[in-house]
Design an enzyme around this catalytic site. Structure first.
Site, PDB file in Angstrom:
ATOM      1  N   LYS A  12       0.780  -1.685   0.302  1.00 10.81           N
ATOM      2  CA  LYS A  12      -0.040   0.139  -0.175  1.00 10.81           C
ATOM      3  C   LYS A  12       0.278   1.245   0.248  1.00 10.81           C
ATOM      4  O   LYS A  12       2.458   1.015   0.559  1.00 10.81           O
ATOM      5  CB  LYS A  12      -1.115   0.458   1.085  1.00 10.81           C
ATOM      6  CG  LYS A  12       0.088   0.326   2.721  1.00 10.81           C
ATOM      7  CD  LYS A  12       0.500   2.328   3.099  1.00 10.81           C
ATOM      8  CE  LYS A  12       0.748   1.504   5.022  1.00 10.81           C
ATOM      9  NZ  LYS A  12       1.755   2.458   4.380  1.00 10.81           N
ATOM     10  N   PRO A  95       9.560  -4.112  -0.191  1.00  6.99           N
ATOM     11  CA  PRO A  95      10.417  -4.010   0.469  1.00  6.99           C
ATOM     12  C   PRO A  95      10.177  -4.048   2.075  1.00  6.99           C
ATOM     13  O   PRO A  95       9.296  -3.312   2.636  1.00  6.99           O
ATOM     14  CB  PRO A  95      10.721  -2.943   0.139  1.00  6.99           C
ATOM     15  CG  PRO A  95      10.206  -2.365  -1.287  1.00  6.99           C
ATOM     16  CD  PRO A  95       9.408  -3.634  -0.918  1.00  6.99           C
ATOM     17  N   GLY A  98       9.440  -0.588   4.533  1.00  6.87           N
ATOM     18  CA  GLY A  98       9.541   0.382   3.242  1.00  6.87           C
ATOM     19  C   GLY A  98       8.352   1.000   3.225  1.00  6.87           C
ATOM     20  O   GLY A  98       8.463   2.051   2.164  1.00  6.87           O
ATOM     21  N   ALA A 101       3.757  -0.569   4.082  1.00  3.79           N
ATOM     22  CA  ALA A 101       2.633  -2.350   4.872  1.00  3.79           C
ATOM     23  C   ALA A 101       3.352  -3.528   4.555  1.00  3.79           C
ATOM     24  O   ALA A 101       2.319  -4.687   4.527  1.00  3.79           O
ATOM     25  CB  ALA A 101       1.709  -1.806   4.840  1.00  3.79           C
ATOM     26  N   GLY A 103       4.976  -5.947   6.000  1.00  2.63           N
ATOM     27  CA  GLY A 103       4.567  -7.560   7.335  1.00  2.63           C
ATOM     28  C   GLY A 103       3.663  -7.386   7.175  1.00  2.63           C
ATOM     29  O   GLY A 103       2.332  -8.375   7.900  1.00  2.63           O
ATOM     30  N   ASP A 134      -2.078  -1.793   9.756  1.00  2.00           N
ATOM     31  CA  ASP A 134      -2.591  -1.617   8.102  1.00  2.00           C
ATOM     32  C   ASP A 134      -3.238  -3.289   8.216  1.00  2.00           C
ATOM     33  O   ASP A 134      -3.048  -3.711   6.927  1.00  2.00           O
ATOM     34  CB  ASP A 134      -0.446  -1.478   8.065  1.00  2.00           C
ATOM     35  CG  ASP A 134      -0.602  -0.102   7.966  1.00  2.00           C
ATOM     36  OD1 ASP A 134      -1.095   0.873   8.299  1.00  2.00           O
ATOM     37  OD2 ASP A 134       0.828   0.283   7.468  1.00  2.00           O
TER      38      ASP A 134
HETATM   39  O1  C5P Z   1       0.513  -1.217  14.793  1.00  2.00           O
HETATM   40  P1  C5P Z   1       1.417  -1.290  13.436  1.00  2.00           P
HETATM   41  O2  C5P Z   1       2.860  -2.412  14.618  1.00  2.00           O
HETATM   42  O3  C5P Z   1       1.627  -1.185  12.382  1.00  2.00           O
HETATM   43  O4  C5P Z   1       2.503   0.034  14.609  1.00  2.00           O
HETATM   44  C1  C5P Z   1       3.799  -0.041  14.558  1.00  2.00           C
HETATM   45  C2  C5P Z   1       4.027   1.385  15.243  1.00  2.00           C
HETATM   46  O5  C5P Z   1       3.651   2.204  14.480  1.00  2.00           O
HETATM   47  C3  C5P Z   1       3.578   1.496  16.368  1.00  2.00           C
HETATM   48  O6  C5P Z   1       3.730   0.251  17.996  1.00  2.00           O
HETATM   49  C4  C5P Z   1       3.219   2.737  16.472  1.00  2.00           C
HETATM   50  O7  C5P Z   1       4.821   2.866  17.673  1.00  2.00           O
HETATM   51  C5  C5P Z   1       3.083   3.723  15.771  1.00  2.00           C
HETATM   52  N1  C5P Z   1       1.741   3.812  15.216  1.00  2.00           N
HETATM   53  C6  C5P Z   1       1.208   5.489  15.509  1.00  2.00           C
HETATM   54  N2  C5P Z   1       0.309   5.330  15.452  1.00  2.00           N
HETATM   55  C7  C5P Z   1      -0.622   4.812  14.567  1.00  2.00           C
HETATM   56  C8  C5P Z   1       0.030   3.530  13.764  1.00  2.00           C
HETATM   57  C9  C5P Z   1       1.584   2.903  14.230  1.00  2.00           C
HETATM   58  O8  C5P Z   1       2.107   5.571  16.573  1.00  2.00           O
HETATM   59  N3  C5P Z   1      -1.643   5.206  14.393  1.00  2.00           N
END
Ligand code: C5P
Length: 296
Positions: A12, A95, A98, A101, A103, A134
């Site tokens: 994405k 990547p 990257g 998204a 992972g 995501d």
């Molecule tokens: O949800 P995900 O594990 O992909 O998020 C990774 C990191 O990105 C979170 O631990 C947080 O530090 C940050 N994040 C955030 N606010 C969001 C999404 C992600 O602060 N809405």
């Protein structure tokens, strides 16, 4: 039980990413427009005793519980009362770290593949939201407005295909680090004003006006990405100078997405980025594409 289930899942880009204040749970309140593009990881799930994971196409990615795909299989098994018996074979093209998204895409692919392999039904978007911000979008695909921490989705009506160049980098940026840095920059008033709601973007998409879309691509995390990796600014400026309608750092970066007027324009922008060695790779593609899909 099928012999195996193969799933394809897209990367994405965020056409707009508005980041609000940090919430008590540590996440930031977002208003974003997700857009799935034609760069895919593939995942094959086969019956096995216990849970194993093999990865090709990416170095240094852990093939254990710290991988979100692994945790997706465990979560689906636990919530449907089956044993997590599966061998996952992941082929990466997106990547790592990257801003695309990748992972999250792998976690979405795992939910879909294992649900089919084990013949269990579960509310996959709900499980996806538990795994990461995501992951639910990687199941849905297309173009969608994301709110909350990104997991609450509202599809944007179908719109004309957009031509993209994805300028990837030879390094990653930690999402958590980019969010933390934007908080710091805002605290000392060193970040620009937060971007507004995506109304002009949605109007340009509905009108089939890619030039208008290019003008309103924006990302509140972009200053954080440029601070962490100053060399990214050159990539961004080169893509614009080469004739893209607009460009934006995707998510927390470092991938820069450039919107172009046609496939030919995109090929030209990609050629310039490669010639100037301003990207590790310059991938020409289109969006939107569907979310995670079983392909075999
Ligand atoms: O949800 P995900 O594990 O992909 O998020 C990774 C990191 O990105 C979170 O631990 C947080 O530090 C940050 N994040 C955030 N606010 C969001 C999404 C992600 O602060 N809405």
């Amino acid at each position: 039980m099928p012999d195996s289930v193969r799933v394809r899942v897209p990367a994405k880009v965020n056409l707009r990413l508005g980041v609000g204040p940090r919430r008590p749970d540590g996440y930031h309140e977002l208003v974003t427009v997700f857009h799935a593009v034609g760069l895919f990881d593939e995942l094959t799930a086969t019956p096995a005793d216990g849970l194993t994971l093999a990865i090709s196409g990416a170095d240094d990615l852990p093939a254990d519980r710290s991988n979100l795909a692994w945790r997706a299989a465990e979560l689906l098994a636990a919530s449907t009362g089956v044993r997590p018996d599966v061998h996952l074979e992941l082929t990466k093209a997106i990547p790592v770290a990257g801003g695309l998204a990748g992972g999250s895409a792998d976690a979405a692919a795992t939910l879909l593949a294992c649900a089919r392999l084990w013949d269990v039904s579960a509310d996959l978007p709900v499980l996806a939201a538990q795994l990461g911000s995501d992951v639910a979008f990687a199941l849905l695909g297309g173009t969608a407005i994301g709110t909350g921490r990104g997991e609450r989705l509202e599809p944007v009506p179908d719109h004309a295909p957009l031509h993209w160049v994805l300028a990837t980098a030879g390094y990653g940026i930690s999402t958590a680090q980019a969010y933390a840095l934007i908080d710091e920059l805002r605290a000392v008033r060193a970040a620009p004003e937060p971007i507004g709601p995506p109304d002009a973007l949605l109007a340009a998409l509905a009108a089939g006006d890619p030039e208008g879309v290019g003008l309103v691509l924006a990302n509140d995390l972009q200053p954080a990405a440029f601070t962490l990796r100053p060399e990214l600014r050159r990539t961004y400026e080169l893509g614009l100078e080469a004739g893209a309608f607009g460009g934006v750092v995707s998510g927390s970066g470092p991938t820069c997405a450039f919107l172009c007027g046609s496939a030919e324009d995109a090929a030209h922008v990609a050629a310039v980025l490669r010639m100037e060695e301003a990207a590790r790779d310059a991938i020409v593609t289109t969006g939107p594409v569907p979310g995670a899909q079983v392909i075999g």
